[in-house]
Design an enzyme around this catalytic site. Structure first.
Site, PDB file in Angstrom:
ATOM      1  N   GLU A  45      52.208  32.170  27.729  1.00  0.00           N
ATOM      2  CA  GLU A  45      51.159  31.452  27.504  1.00  0.00           C
ATOM      3  C   GLU A  45      51.010  30.663  28.334  1.00  0.00           C
ATOM      4  O   GLU A  45      50.424  29.743  29.492  1.00  0.00           O
ATOM      5  CB  GLU A  45      50.032  32.299  27.673  1.00  0.00           C
ATOM      6  CG  GLU A  45      49.908  33.878  27.493  1.00  0.00           C
ATOM      7  CD  GLU A  45      50.362  33.623  29.392  1.00  0.00           C
ATOM      8  OE1 GLU A  45      49.830  33.112  30.423  1.00  0.00           O
ATOM      9  OE2 GLU A  45      50.830  35.211  29.389  1.00  0.00           O
ATOM     10  N   TYR A 128      41.285  30.912  31.136  1.00  0.00           N
ATOM     11  CA  TYR A 128      43.162  32.285  32.158  1.00  0.00           C
ATOM     12  C   TYR A 128      43.995  32.865  29.858  1.00  0.00           C
ATOM     13  O   TYR A 128      43.868  33.464  30.295  1.00  0.00           O
ATOM     14  CB  TYR A 128      43.842  30.597  32.703  1.00  0.00           C
ATOM     15  CG  TYR A 128      44.881  31.896  32.619  1.00  0.00           C
ATOM     16  CD1 TYR A 128      45.100  32.856  33.353  1.00  0.00           C
ATOM     17  CD2 TYR A 128      46.203  31.565  31.892  1.00  0.00           C
ATOM     18  CE1 TYR A 128      46.265  34.083  33.150  1.00  0.00           C
ATOM     19  CE2 TYR A 128      47.193  32.267  31.588  1.00  0.00           C
ATOM     20  CZ  TYR A 128      47.082  33.381  33.083  1.00  0.00           C
ATOM     21  OH  TYR A 128      48.174  34.420  32.832  1.00  0.00           O
ATOM     22  N   ASP A 146      45.576  34.080  37.161  1.00  0.00           N
ATOM     23  CA  ASP A 146      46.521  33.180  37.383  1.00  0.00           C
ATOM     24  C   ASP A 146      46.643  33.086  38.583  1.00  0.00           C
ATOM     25  O   ASP A 146      46.044  33.490  39.616  1.00  0.00           O
ATOM     26  CB  ASP A 146      47.528  33.039  36.011  1.00  0.00           C
ATOM     27  CG  ASP A 146      48.362  33.938  37.127  1.00  0.00           C
ATOM     28  OD1 ASP A 146      48.606  35.426  37.702  1.00  0.00           O
ATOM     29  OD2 ASP A 146      50.005  34.291  36.552  1.00  0.00           O
ATOM     30  N   CYS A 198      53.930  40.381  45.946  1.00  0.00           N
ATOM     31  CA  CYS A 198      52.690  39.501  46.667  1.00  0.00           C
ATOM     32  C   CYS A 198      53.203  38.094  47.349  1.00  0.00           C
ATOM     33  O   CYS A 198      52.171  37.658  46.721  1.00  0.00           O
ATOM     34  CB  CYS A 198      51.695  40.129  46.732  1.00  0.00           C
ATOM     35  SG  CYS A 198      50.149  39.969  47.598  1.00  0.00           S
ATOM     36  N   CYS A 205      54.572  44.120  52.093  1.00  0.00           N
ATOM     37  CA  CYS A 205      53.869  44.991  52.046  1.00  0.00           C
ATOM     38  C   CYS A 205      54.325  46.222  51.764  1.00  0.00           C
ATOM     39  O   CYS A 205      54.134  47.551  51.854  1.00  0.00           O
ATOM     40  CB  CYS A 205      52.555  44.908  53.715  1.00  0.00           C
ATOM     41  SG  CYS A 205      52.241  43.210  52.755  1.00  0.00           S
ATOM     42  N   CYS A 208      54.789  47.692  48.580  1.00  0.00           N
ATOM     43  CA  CYS A 208      53.862  47.627  47.920  1.00  0.00           C
ATOM     44  C   CYS A 208      53.319  48.801  47.331  1.00  0.00           C
ATOM     45  O   CYS A 208      52.814  49.329  48.145  1.00  0.00           O
ATOM     46  CB  CYS A 208      53.100  46.103  48.575  1.00  0.00           C
ATOM     47  SG  CYS A 208      51.557  46.184  47.097  1.00  0.00           S
ATOM     48  N   CYS A 214      44.763  47.884  50.250  1.00  0.00           N
ATOM     49  CA  CYS A 214      44.493  46.872  50.570  1.00  0.00           C
ATOM     50  C   CYS A 214      44.189  46.627  51.753  1.00  0.00           C
ATOM     51  O   CYS A 214      44.510  47.186  52.941  1.00  0.00           O
ATOM     52  CB  CYS A 214      46.285  46.312  50.560  1.00  0.00           C
ATOM     53  SG  CYS A 214      46.622  44.246  50.549  1.00  0.00           S
TER      54      CYS A 214
HETATM   55  S1  SF4 Z   1      50.030  45.216  49.843  1.00  0.00           S
HETATM   56 FE1  SF4 Z   1      48.127  44.145  49.674  1.00  0.00          FE
HETATM   57  S2  SF4 Z   1      49.069  43.177  47.912  1.00  0.00           S
HETATM   58 FE2  SF4 Z   1      51.390  44.573  48.576  1.00  0.00          FE
HETATM   59  S3  SF4 Z   1      52.091  43.142  48.949  1.00  0.00           S
HETATM   60 FE3  SF4 Z   1      50.579  43.497  50.754  1.00  0.00          FE
HETATM   61  S4  SF4 Z   1      49.317  42.482  50.597  1.00  0.00           S
HETATM   62 FE4  SF4 Z   1      50.017  42.312  48.836  1.00  0.00          FE
END
Ligand code: SF4
Length: 354
Positions: A45, A128, A146, A198, A205, A208, A214
């Protein structure tokens, strides 16, 4: 239909399932069923702060080979640690790393504190890092944010407050997601999602695991987040480096003061770095030894976090009668690698050799 509000239970479940299949294998990561080693978590870290995973891997392997345990690192000379840190930048981190190792190995009996507030009391550990170590090494419900987690959270909740002022709100939303169980895995999953899916410019997306939750994906504009305030331009500072070379080919080096930028590192002697450029005559008065200083063509440019630096180089052949200022080291350029020279000074050496 109005877009959904991200549901923490759904986000945790989907993300942890994804992490179990797609999480990155990194040298400092523990495998499922293993107990994390706080020393390795802490070391990674500190190294990762302001640096990329790719850049850190080699340094992490090198450090853990040289100093496999906290006690080994605590027993090392500071100069050896600074030397091994060369190229990672932000040398105050290396000094604090060493100081922290000595405190934990000595005063704390070799055990890192297991909570974020306890960790934050140690040198070089801020909010952090304390949260990251508490979550990853000790499975405490803490929320490290982060740059990757910041981006994923801002997009998940479509938070439009511009950074840096918008950070507290992002932290508050990120905290609502942190699970009681597996908080360390969850934090690392968010980091991995931000690093691989992301991403800043092209969030994927379609693959994802969080797309159903989201908000920005539902709005169709994830790249808009996080919103950033316009940056003030970095100022330029100017300095002069003195390349004093003896008949035997050795060049003068010296140690920088412990405090301040590049503190404790070895430098080719230089003037202060200031807002106005230097005239050659004025700079020559600050030379560490007498000599016929002449200017080398070109300048060396380097960018620090808060400013750009432009260094003029003056060069002179000096003999031993010219003196040997206190603290001067003399080394041939091909042996510079034996000293803890920061990247900036290596650039200067390359410029002169060209
Ligand atoms: S769905 Fe949302 S969290 Fe997933 S990649 Fe797309 S913008 Fe990022």
């Amino acid at each position: 239909m109005s877009p959904p509000i991200p549901d923490p239970i759904s986000v945790r479940r989907r993300l942890l399932q994804w992490y179990d299949r797609h999480g990155r294998e990194l040298p400092w990561r523990y495998k499922k069923g293993e107990t994390p080693d706080p020393y390795r978590v802490w070391l990674s870290e500190i190294m990762l702060h302001q640096t990329t995973v790719t850049a850190v891997k080699g340094y992490f392997d090198d450090f853990t080979t040289r100093w496999p345990t906290l006690n080994d690192l605590a027993a090392a000379d500071l100069d050896a640690v600074l030397h091994a840190w060369q190229g990672l930048g932000y040398y105050a981190r290396a000094r604090n790393l060493h100081k922290c190792a000595r405190i934990v190995a000595g005063d704390l009996g070799g055990q890192f504190p297991g909570t974020a507030p306890g960790l934050k009391a140690l040198p070089g550990i801020g909010d952090y890092t304390a949260a990251a170590i508490a979550a990853i090494a000790f499975q405490k419900k803490a929320t490290p944010v982060d740059v990757n987690i910041e981006r994923v959270t801002a997009r998940l909740f479509a938070l439009s407050d511009a950074l840096p002022k918008g950070r507290p709100r992002i932290f508050e939303r990120a905290s609502t997601l942190t699970p009681q169980s597996r908080p360390g895995d969850f934090a690392q999953a968010m980091m991995d999602l931000g690093a691989g899916v992301c991403t800043p410019k092209s969030p994927d997306c379609g693959v994802c695991p969080l797309k159903v939750d989201c908000l920005s994906a539902h709005q169709g504009n994830p790249e808009r987040y996080p919103v950033k305030a316009a940056k003030a331009p970095r100022p330029v500072r100017y300095g002069v480096v003195f390349w004093a070379v003896r008949e035997d080919g050795r060049v003068m080096l010296r140690k920088r003061p412990e405090q301040g930028l590049l503190g404790g590192m070895i430098e080719i002697p230089s003037t202060d770095w200031r807002d106005q450029s230097w005239a050659q005559v004025e700079a020559s008065r600050q030379a560490p030894v007498k000599g016929r200083w002449r200017r080398l063509d070109g300048v060396v440019r380097h960018t620090f976090t808060h400013f750009h630096l432009e260094l003029m180089i003056l060069i002179a052949d000096v003999d031993k009668k010219a003196g040997n200022p206190k603290g001067a080291l003399w080394s041939t350029p091909h042996k510079f690698s034996e000293h803890a020279l920061p990247t900036l000074m290596k650039k200067v050496a390359r410029h002169v050799s060209r």
